[in-house]
Structure formats: structure tokens, C-alpha cells
Design an enzyme around this catalytic site. Structure first.
Site, PDB file in Angstrom:
ATOM      1  N   SER A 259      39.808  69.710  33.199  1.00 36.30           N
ATOM      2  CA  SER A 259      40.689  70.005  32.062  1.00 36.30           C
ATOM      3  C   SER A 259      41.158  68.672  31.483  1.00 36.30           C
ATOM      4  O   SER A 259      40.326  67.835  31.145  1.00 36.30           O
ATOM      5  CB  SER A 259      41.853  70.899  32.510  1.00 36.30           C
ATOM      6  OG  SER A 259      42.635  71.291  31.399  1.00 36.30           O
ATOM      7  N   THR A 260      42.468  68.433  31.402  1.00 35.07           N
ATOM      8  CA  THR A 260      42.975  67.192  30.810  1.00 35.07           C
ATOM      9  C   THR A 260      42.394  65.965  31.509  1.00 35.07           C
ATOM     10  O   THR A 260      42.446  65.855  32.725  1.00 35.07           O
ATOM     11  CB  THR A 260      44.506  67.155  30.911  1.00 35.07           C
ATOM     12  OG1 THR A 260      45.046  68.268  30.209  1.00 35.07           O
ATOM     13  CG2 THR A 260      45.057  65.871  30.304  1.00 35.07           C
TER      14      THR A 260
ATOM     15  N   HIS B 280      37.842  72.705  29.930  1.00 31.00           N
ATOM     16  CA  HIS B 280      38.781  73.437  29.077  1.00 31.00           C
ATOM     17  C   HIS B 280      38.788  72.793  27.700  1.00 31.00           C
ATOM     18  O   HIS B 280      39.235  71.656  27.535  1.00 31.00           O
ATOM     19  CB  HIS B 280      40.183  73.416  29.671  1.00 31.00           C
ATOM     20  CG  HIS B 280      40.318  74.204  30.942  1.00 31.00           C
ATOM     21  ND1 HIS B 280      41.430  74.149  31.741  1.00 31.00           N
ATOM     22  CD2 HIS B 280      39.481  75.075  31.549  1.00 31.00           C
ATOM     23  CE1 HIS B 280      41.275  74.948  32.776  1.00 31.00           C
ATOM     24  NE2 HIS B 280      40.102  75.516  32.689  1.00 31.00           N
TER      25      HIS B 280
ATOM     26  N   MET C 150      45.520  69.891  34.765  1.00 26.37           N
ATOM     27  CA  MET C 150      46.748  70.520  35.227  1.00 26.37           C
ATOM     28  C   MET C 150      46.457  71.968  35.612  1.00 26.37           C
ATOM     29  O   MET C 150      45.483  72.565  35.177  1.00 26.37           O
ATOM     30  CB  MET C 150      47.826  70.457  34.146  1.00 26.37           C
ATOM     31  CG  MET C 150      47.440  71.059  32.823  1.00 26.37           C
ATOM     32  SD  MET C 150      48.727  70.771  31.577  1.00 26.37           S
ATOM     33  CE  MET C 150      47.909  71.373  30.107  1.00 26.37           C
TER      34      MET C 150
ATOM     35  N   ASP D 109      43.203  76.157  37.992  1.00 28.80           N
ATOM     36  CA  ASP D 109      41.893  76.731  37.710  1.00 28.80           C
ATOM     37  C   ASP D 109      40.842  75.995  38.535  1.00 28.80           C
ATOM     38  O   ASP D 109      40.815  74.763  38.579  1.00 28.80           O
ATOM     39  CB  ASP D 109      41.562  76.620  36.222  1.00 28.80           C
ATOM     40  CG  ASP D 109      40.332  77.432  35.838  1.00 28.80           C
ATOM     41  OD1 ASP D 109      40.003  78.390  36.559  1.00 28.80           O
ATOM     42  OD2 ASP D 109      39.700  77.098  34.824  1.00 28.80           O
TER      43      ASP D 109
END
Length: 355
Positions: free
Chosen positions: A169-170, A196, A289, A292
Site C-alpha cells: 500500500s503506502t 492499493h 498501513m 490487508d
């Protein structure tokens, strides 16, 4: 309670107002200033010393890219790009320059629809205290990707990975790029990536990775069979799974369901890889974060596959990997070069290469 001090930069007064209202709806955030273009932004960064910045890319006089370069050189703090969809390709340039993440405006023009980004923007700003910004700065200081190894190490016997899956993600795009650039050219195992990211951006991400790495990278399509040495990016806003149909590994792309927290969702992808491949897979959960990827990693671990969690030392946000480790599913905990080495060690190779 100490608040996160944020500067809002956007050339639209309406957008500045709405973004500020969104941020100040949280008692944990303080908007210390608003800037209408790049030059005004630099002046107010010096004046207010913000801890984070929301940044529009398209502005008169001095655009967002120039601000980013100045910020990273003179006042390095986390920057979240708040960009119109029409600037989609520009987002990746901003990530290269040091932005930690981005949020897509629903419309290029000033519109009440901007309030639709509230949940996503707040989540990304509120994650900043857990963000390791030094990792971003270290990446920017690197001038060249690590070279691919000269020889492919011996794979791990019966745990040879017929499929590799990566979740992030991030902070994920630069990490995924670094991994693909470091893989051995003989690597034959297909790689499935769940990053993501909104719709449209995943296709552009695939095109960008293909151009930068020289590998065959594409956005996944429903029903297509896995091909050796290909990289498949999960489409934004949809769910990617691996299926076995008549003995052939195929991709399944489904619409997002109302109960889905993420689309694409790493848990869905990794669980499907575990079901189809059993012990013959490797999954890597990288920076991001939330949690997931935890449930999917547990499924892979229980099936006998190999699970790699990115270490805290290299993760921009040590959220997703931490949850995998806490669940007891991580076989390996390592930095990005270590992830590259493990994929090279576990994956299938084309004949005629390696030992």
C-alpha cells in the site's frame, strides 16, 4: 494532545477551503496554513514549519513538482499529493520525487464532490506519525537500482515457487519497482501484484513498470492464463484472484463488493494463491498501513508456502508487514534487497540458467 501540523497547497480557493475543513474535522490535525501556488507554499513552509503537506500538482508560477524538489532538499516532510485524475501520469513522477502517497480528486474543477475524498485523505494524513520518512529520503539518495545477480541461487527444493505474489500500500510503488529491477533475468515464475491504487492508475503503473524494468508487465484481465516471466498488476477498484481451471492457472477479476474494504484486496489474492499453489508459492507483504494481507499470508503459511514480510528498517509504513509477523505467518523478515534475494532463491527459472 499533540496535533499533526499540515499545510494545504492548492491554487483553487474552494479546494483549499474543503481540504482544510476535511482535515480539521479530525481533532488530531491542525491546518497551520494554506498556500495558493508554489512560491506561496515555500514562503509558508518557512513560516509555519508544517509536519506534512497536501499538494496540488498543477499550479501557476511554480508547480507542485518544483515544490516537491524544494521540500525534499530544504524542508523534508511527508507530502500527500491531492491530484486531479487528468494528472494521472504526473502522480508517478511525484512519487519519484519523494511524495509518500496520493489522493485523486473526483473532478479537475472546483466541485462539492471533493468531499468524497474525506475518508481516504484523513486516513493518509493520520498515518503520518507511523511513517518512516527517513526510508523515503534514503531511497531518493540512491542513484541507481541494484544490479541483477549474475547467477540464480538454488531454489528451496519442494518449496520452489511456481507463483510469486506481492502486496503493498503506502510506499509500495518504489519498493515494487526496486524488486522487479533486481530480479534475475532467468526468472520464469509469474508475479501477481496487489498495490492499493485507484482505477486507471494501476494500468499506468503497469506500463511504467514495464518501461523501467524491461519485464513483461500488464494490468490483469479476467480469464487470462498465467504466462512465464510475466508480471500482472491487480486492477484498481476490482478484486484479483488466482483460479485453477482444467489444470490451467488463470486470473479471475471480479467487481468490488460493498463489504470489501480494499479493492484490490491483498487478502483475496493471497488466499487464492494459497488455494491453487499450496506450498509452491512465495508471497511478500510490503509497506502499507492497516492489516490487508495478514489473513492471506496466514492461508499461504498454513498451505506450506513461503511468506516474506518487509522489515521495519525499510518499510515506509510498517503496518501490513507488522500484522503478518504478529500473526506468526512470516517465514522471513527482511528489507527490499532481501526480498529480491528470496524471490530469486525460491522462484522457478528458465532452463539453461543458474546451477
Amino acid at each position: 494532545m499533540r496535533k499533526i501540523r499540515v499545510l494545504v497547497v492548492d491554487d483553487s480557493s474552494f479546494n483549499r477551503k474543503i481540504i482544510s475543513e476535511i482535515l480539521e474535522s479530525s481533532e488530531k490535525i491542525e491546518v497551520v496554513g494554506k498556500a495558493f501556488d508554489g512560491e506561496d507554499a515555500i514562503s509558508k513552509i518557512l513560516k509555519f514549519q508544517p509536519e506534512a503537506i497536501t499538494l496540488d500538482l498543477e499550479m501557476p508560477r511554480m508547480d507542485g513538482f518544483a515544490v516537491l524538489r524544494w521540500v525534499m532538499a530544504n524542508h523534508p516532510v511527508p507530502v500527500i499529493v491531492v491530484s486531479a485524475r487528468e494528472s494521472d501520469r504526473s502522480v508517478f513522477k511525484a512519487l519519484d520525487l519523494g511524495a509518500v502517497d496520493f489522493v485523486v480528486k473526483p473532478s479537475r474543477h472546483a466541485s462539492p464532490q471533493l468531499k468524497e475524498i474525506e475518508r481516504e485523505l484523513l486516513a493518509k494524513i493520520l498515518s503520518i506519525p507511523s511513517l518512516q520518512f527517513d526510508v523515503v529520503r534514503q531511497r531518493l539518495a540512491q542513484t541507481a537500482p541494484p544490479p541483477a545477480p549474475a547467477a540464480l541461487p538454488q531454489a528451496q527444493g519442494s518449496r520452489t515457487a511456481e507463483v510469486v505474489a506481492i502486496a503493498a500500500s503506502t510506499g509500495g510503488p518504489p519498493a515494487i519497482q526496486q524488486i522487479l529491477q533486481g530480479l534475475h533475468p532467468a526468472l520464469a515464475s509469474p508475479i501477481l501484484v496487489c498495490q492499493h491504487m485507484p482505477p486507471i492508475f494501476t494500468r499506468l503503473f503497469a506500463e511504467r513498470l514495464g518501461a523501467l524494468t524491461g519485464r513483461a508487465v500488464k494490468e490483469a484481465e479476467d480469464g487470462e492464463a498465467l504466462q512465464p516471466a510475466h508480471v500482472y498488476i491487480a486492477p484498481g477498484g476490482k478484486q484479483l484472484r488466482l483460479k485453477l481451471k482444467e489444470g490451467v492457472k488463470r486470473l479471475s477479476v471480479d467487481e468490488r463488493k460493498p463489504e470489501d474494504r480494499f479493492a484490490p484486496c491483498a487478502n483475496h489474492l493471497l488466499a487464492s494463491v494459497a488455494e491453487v499453489c499450496g506450498r509452491h508459492c512465495l508471497v511478500a507483504v510490503l509497506t502499507g498501513m492497516g492489516d490487508d494481507g495478514k489473513e492471506g499470508s496466514v492461508a499461504v503459511h498454513e498451505a506450506g508456502g513461503a511468506v516474506v514480510a518487509e522489515s521495519e528498517a525499510s518499510a515506509v509504513i510498517f503496518g501490513m508487514p507488522r500484522e503478518v509477523i504478529k500473526a506468526g505467518a512470516a517465514d522471513h523478515i527482511t528489507d527490499i534487497p532481501g526480498v529480491v534475494g528470496l524471490i530469486n532463491r525460491y522462484a522457478v527459472m528458465r532452463s539453461g540458467f543458474g546451477p
